[in-house]
Design an enzyme around this catalytic site. Structure first.
Site, short mmCIF file in Angstrom:
data_model
loop_
_atom_site.label_atom_id
_atom_site.label_comp_id
_atom_site.label_asym_id
_atom_site.label_seq_id
_atom_site.Cartn_x
_atom_site.Cartn_y
_atom_site.Cartn_z
N ARG A 164 -22.81 -10.36 -3.73
CA ARG A 164 -21.89 -11.68 -2.87
C ARG A 164 -21.21 -11.00 -1.76
O ARG A 164 -20.32 -9.72 -1.95
CB ARG A 164 -21.18 -12.12 -4.04
N ARG A 175 -8.77 -11.58 -3.10
CA ARG A 175 -9.15 -12.66 -3.98
C ARG A 175 -8.21 -12.35 -5.08
O ARG A 175 -7.64 -13.19 -5.83
CB ARG A 175 -10.80 -12.51 -4.53
P1 AMP Z 1 -15.89 -18.13 -7.17
O1 AMP Z 1 -17.17 -18.10 -7.28
O2 AMP Z 1 -15.25 -19.16 -8.32
O3 AMP Z 1 -15.12 -16.74 -7.17
O4 AMP Z 1 -15.55 -18.81 -5.72
C1 AMP Z 1 -15.89 -18.13 -4.84
C2 AMP Z 1 -15.11 -18.57 -3.45
O5 AMP Z 1 -15.13 -20.16 -3.29
C3 AMP Z 1 -13.56 -18.44 -3.54
O6 AMP Z 1 -13.28 -17.02 -3.28
C4 AMP Z 1 -12.82 -19.46 -2.58
O7 AMP Z 1 -12.85 -19.10 -1.34
C5 AMP Z 1 -13.71 -20.59 -2.94
N1 AMP Z 1 -13.10 -21.17 -4.02
C6 AMP Z 1 -13.90 -21.51 -5.24
N2 AMP Z 1 -13.11 -22.37 -6.00
C7 AMP Z 1 -11.86 -22.69 -5.39
C8 AMP Z 1 -10.80 -23.64 -5.51
N3 AMP Z 1 -10.64 -24.01 -6.68
N4 AMP Z 1 -9.99 -23.82 -4.58
C9 AMP Z 1 -10.11 -23.16 -3.32
N5 AMP Z 1 -11.27 -22.51 -2.97
C10 AMP Z 1 -12.19 -22.05 -3.91
#
Ligand code: AMP
Length: 222
Positions: A164, A175
């Site tokens: 990723r 993050r």
């Molecule tokens: P994840 O797969 O949950 O790690 O999400 C990947 C990316 O999507 C994150 O680093 C954020 O940029 C965006 N993202 C996912 N969920 C959210 C959320 N609840 N609020 C804001 N950005 C989000």
């Protein structure tokens, strides 16, 4: 009447939320809603939402609430969520948690629990380097501890596995920092509501899943 399961899976990036979500979805037949997967799909298809989200996700920053909250509301209003849902990656801030509560009240339902996957930062940083994901079905692998049967090919759907973009060290750091600053306060938020349950995320995948299942089964028996 059968009890409806409305679950939040909370935890730092790379704690295993995606992997555990797929197992929970299968065993309990509830809808897995991953905001990260929704954004990745939109980015892959280059939709207007995807183009907007990419500006943030590519550097590990949160997508603004105006975009994210509407997307979640629309998704939770769909029929398949009436049988219960598992939220993975949402809410990520106290404001999003308040919005979620409003959405659920407007739909005449409420949360069953919030399950926290606990893990130390150093171990997550180590784990992230070996993570490979499927952008087609969202499955996640580790080239050290959870290898696909065929190198770089998803066991579930046969698509190519990738590293990723936002798992690169500089984005991952953002993050993790965001998690501690903005998401971790949700632990107290859901503890106060009596909805928080904790699981050690560093155990092997099947043990984490068994511990999660014990929590869910005890709630179903209540
Ligand atoms: P994840 O797969 O949950 O790690 O999400 C990947 C990316 O999507 C994150 O680093 C954020 O940029 C965006 N993202 C996912 N969920 C959210 C959320 N609840 N609020 C804001 N950005 C989000």
């Amino acid at each position: 009447m059968e009890k409806r399961l409305n679950i939040i899976l909370l935890g730092p990036p790379a704690a295993g939320k995606g992997t555990q979500s797929q197992l929970i979805e299968k065993r309990y037949a509830i809808s897995h809603i991953s905001t990260g997967d929704m954004f990745r799909a939109a980015i892959k298809e280059q939709t207007p939402l995807g183009k907007e989200a990419y500006q943030y996700t590519s550097t590990g920053r949160l997508v603004p609430d105006e975009v994210t909250n509407g997307l979640v509301k629309e998704r939770l209003s769909k029929d398949d969520c009436k049988k219960g849902f598992l939220l993975d990656g949402f809410p990520r801030t106290v404001i999003q948690a308040d919005v979620l509560q409003e959405i659920l009240s407007s739909l005449g339902t409420s949360l069953t629990c919030c399950i926290l996957l606990k893990a130390d930062d150093e171990l997550l940083i180590d784990r992230i380097a070996s993570r490979r994901v499927c952008l087609n079905c969202g499955a996640s692998y580790s080239i050290k501890t959870n290898k696909p049967k065929v190198e770089n090919v998803c066991d579930c759907c046969g698509a190519e596995l990738v590293f990723r973009n936002d798992d690169r060290p500089e984005s991952f750091k953002v993050r993790l920092e965001d998690y501690h600053k903005k998401t971790f306060p949700l632990v107290e938020y859901y503890k106060k509501k009596g909805l928080l349950y904790e699981v050690d995320a560093l155990l092997p995948i099947d043990e984490v899943f068994e511990n999660i299942s014990k929590i869910i089964s005890s709630l179903l028996d209540r």
